[in-house]
Design an enzyme around this catalytic site. Structure first.
Site, PDB file in Angstrom:
ATOM      1  N   GLU A 173       0.813  -1.225   0.000  1.00 54.38           N
ATOM      2  CA  GLU A 173       0.000   0.000   0.000  1.00 54.38           C
ATOM      3  C   GLU A 173       0.844   1.271   0.000  1.00 54.38           C
ATOM      4  O   GLU A 173       0.584   2.203   0.767  1.00 54.38           O
ATOM      5  CB  GLU A 173      -0.979  -0.004   1.194  1.00 54.38           C
ATOM      6  CG  GLU A 173      -2.013  -1.096   1.099  1.00 54.38           C
ATOM      7  CD  GLU A 173      -3.213  -0.928   2.031  1.00 54.38           C
ATOM      8  OE1 GLU A 173      -3.180  -0.059   2.927  1.00 54.38           O
ATOM      9  OE2 GLU A 173      -4.179  -1.688   1.867  1.00 54.38           O
ATOM     10  N   GLU A 292      -5.419  -8.204  -0.734  1.00 55.03           N
ATOM     11  CA  GLU A 292      -6.177  -7.957   0.516  1.00 55.03           C
ATOM     12  C   GLU A 292      -7.618  -7.709   0.126  1.00 55.03           C
ATOM     13  O   GLU A 292      -7.900  -6.796  -0.663  1.00 55.03           O
ATOM     14  CB  GLU A 292      -5.640  -6.737   1.276  1.00 55.03           C
ATOM     15  CG  GLU A 292      -4.331  -7.005   1.978  1.00 55.03           C
ATOM     16  CD  GLU A 292      -3.880  -5.835   2.865  1.00 55.03           C
ATOM     17  OE1 GLU A 292      -4.737  -5.142   3.452  1.00 55.03           O
ATOM     18  OE2 GLU A 292      -2.661  -5.627   2.928  1.00 55.03           O
TER      19      GLU A 292
HETATM   20  O1  AHR Z   1      -5.422  -5.884   6.846  1.00 54.95           O
HETATM   21  C1  AHR Z   1      -5.260  -4.785   7.664  1.00 54.95           C
HETATM   22  C2  AHR Z   1      -4.521  -3.645   6.989  1.00 54.95           C
HETATM   23  O2  AHR Z   1      -5.324  -3.119   5.976  1.00 54.95           O
HETATM   24  C3  AHR Z   1      -3.239  -3.976   6.277  1.00 54.95           C
HETATM   25  O3  AHR Z   1      -2.146  -3.988   7.117  1.00 54.95           O
HETATM   26  C4  AHR Z   1      -3.116  -2.863   5.284  1.00 54.95           C
HETATM   27  O4  AHR Z   1      -2.366  -3.253   4.163  1.00 54.95           O
HETATM   28  C5  AHR Z   1      -4.534  -2.536   4.968  1.00 54.95           C
HETATM   29  O5  AHR Z   1      -4.774  -1.173   4.969  1.00 54.95           O
END
Ligand code: AHR
Length: 495
Positions: A173, A292
């Site tokens: 990210e 994610e």
């Molecule tokens: O999954 C929780 C968090 O969400 C992760 O660390 C991050 O990559 C995202 O914003």
């Protein structure tokens, strides 16, 4: 409600379903690692300190790849802190989640866990506070034969054979202003390109995931991805997408329609990959790594207050959340030609299908759609046509009440159906245009008395699948009666 027809044709194939879309994510965050998968003090601990009850539950999900060690954690993590004798590893302040990290669990423990669980390792290098050389050193540590500095360090730590980690993420990210070491796209692209070159020079077989946009709401959405892909060129095997969704306005109908927005996000990112490929006149196209994804909106506890394994974002999931999780998986299957990897974020305790409390373990609602799909994942995704009634979601637009996906596995046809109606049963006829449905091998259905129904430690079977029986097979078609707010997975035999 009027009837719906779900029509497939066994020759209308999208692509083989990459098993890696059934991946998970394990971050050093909250109680995901400590008190999650790893808890030497637990009565459930095995000889390596892993919690057997947690692993047994996760085994049912049959996750394929497991992303580690973050997440935001990765952007401040120095992998050398987590190798070597445990009593010599430093305890450090962890800035992403304001926690304390003991480093008792590190690369060796993670690889050992992957081997135990049959997970393919997927490591995220630190491109926030770390640099290209640190990243390539980790590749050497994991993948090179003995004889040079970092490979020998692994040998000293008891592992003569390489760990053979093929999948690596180039940071996490990095487009998010709250990420440690966040920089504009152009600067990230330079960092990532330098790291990628050195990582591939160290082991040419590694596959790399560039950081794509982490949210469709950020101003840099798509422009970030274009710039990064253009600069990375052939070094980018995949580009990442992230998505967390929720129902903050308590509008269940609109929430369940979010699947169309997930479809759109995938299609937009794929369009960028194709655009860059065309612009570069390259034979190589980057594919999508949705590394994610989940429902996350109720719990915003992100401050670890200087503790080891604090309780962070331990979201409780209900039926509607489980139906949205099914929606993500429908979408990945419908886009099997472009989505090659996806990681449910996360695996245990932190926004997770499995949660622990002391020696107890709870399976949450979102566990089941993942399990129901995962059991039926092998084969080729089919294009399908849904012909039936629809409704208008306030923010997500018009969608069919029935959301669907299908996988053909030789003479087996797996069909997945969500009834998004809040109050009406749906009559659905499944048609295979060029073949006949002969029989049903298995059918299960997830539902509950209401959208907000959730499992608790006190009553753990409020939301769980049951055998699905309200269907008949007649004249080569399957006629199903789906309860409101339900998800059904069926495996048919076709002639
Ligand atoms: O999954 C929780 C968090 O969400 C992760 O660390 C991050 O990559 C995202 O914003």
């Amino acid at each position: 409600m009027k009837n719906t027809e779900v029509i497939v044709h066994t020759k209308f194939r999208i692509s083989r379903v990459d098993p890696r879309i059934f991946g998970g994510f394990l971050e050093h965050m909250g109680r995901a690692v400590y008190e999650g998968v790893y808890d030497p003090g637990s009565l459930h601990a095995d000889s390596e300190g892993c919690r057997k009850d947690v692993l047994e539950a996760l085994r049912r999900l049959d996750m394929t790849v497991m992303r580690y060690p973050g997440g935001n954690f990765a952007s401040g993590y120095h992998w050398q802190d987590g190798v070597g004798p445990r009593d010599k590893r430093p305890t450090v302040r962890e800035l992403a989640w304001q926690s304390v990290e003991t480093n008792h669990f590190g690369t060796e423990e993670y690889i050992c866990l992957c081997r135990k669980m049959g997970w393919t390792p997927m490591l995220t290098v630190n491109l926030g506070t770390g640099n290209a050389e640190e990243a390539r050193n980790w590749v050497e540590y994991c993948n090179c034969p003995l004889g040079t500095r970092y490979a020998d360090m692994r040998g000293m730590n008891g592992h003569k054979e390489p760990h053979a980690v093929r999948l690596w993420c180039l940071g996490n990210e990095m487009d998010s202003p709250s990420q440690l070491g966040h920089v504009p796209a152009g600067q990230y692209a330079i960092r990532a390109q330098q790291a990628a070159k050195m990582m591939k020079d160290t082991d040419s077989s590694v596959e790399l995931v560039a950081c794509g946009s982490c949210a469709i709401t950020l101003k840099s959405y798509m422009e970030w991805d274009r710039e990064v892909l253009e600069h990375l060129g052939d070094f980018a095997d995949y580009i990442s997408l992230h998505r967390y969704v929720g129902n903050p306005d308590n509008d269940t109908a609109d929430y369940l329609a979010v699947t169309s927005s997930i479809d759109r996000q995938i299609e937009e990112m794929d369009a960028t990959c194709r655009f860059v490929q065309a612009k570069r006149r390259s034979g190589k196209r980057a594919y999508l790594c949705f590394d994610e994804w989940n429902v996350w909106y109720k719990n915003h506890e992100l401050d670890g207050k200087g503790k080891v394994a604090p309780h962070l974002i331990e979201e409780i999931y209900n039926l509607e959340d489980a139906l949205v999780v099914a929606g993500f998986l429908h979408s990945f299957i419908r886009h099997a030609d472009v989505v090659k990897i996806a990681n449910l974020a996360q695996a245990v305790n932190v926004i997770a299908p499995v949660i622990t409390r002391g020696g107890d373990l709870l399976i949450q609602s979102i566990f089941y759609p993942f399990e129901m799909f995962s059991k039926r994942r092998s084969g080729t995704a089919l294009r399908l046509s849904v012909d039936g009634p629809s409704y208008e979601g306030i923010t997500n637009g018009r969608v069919h009440f029935i959301d669907a996906s299908a996988i053909l596995d030789e003479s087996r046809l797996h069909v997945f159906l969500t009834n998004r109606s809040m109050d009406e049963e749906a009559e659905v006829c499944v048609v295979s245009a060029d073949t006949a449905i002969a029989s049903c091998e298995s059918a299960e259905m997830l539902s509950a008395p209401d959208a907000k129904a959730a499992n608790t430690f006190e009553d753990s079977s409020v939301v769980k699948p049951e055998t699905f029986e309200t269907f008949v097979i007649r004249d080569g078609r399957a006629y199903c009666l789906l309860p409101p707010l339900s998800f059904t997975a069926m495996t048919f035999r076709i002639d």
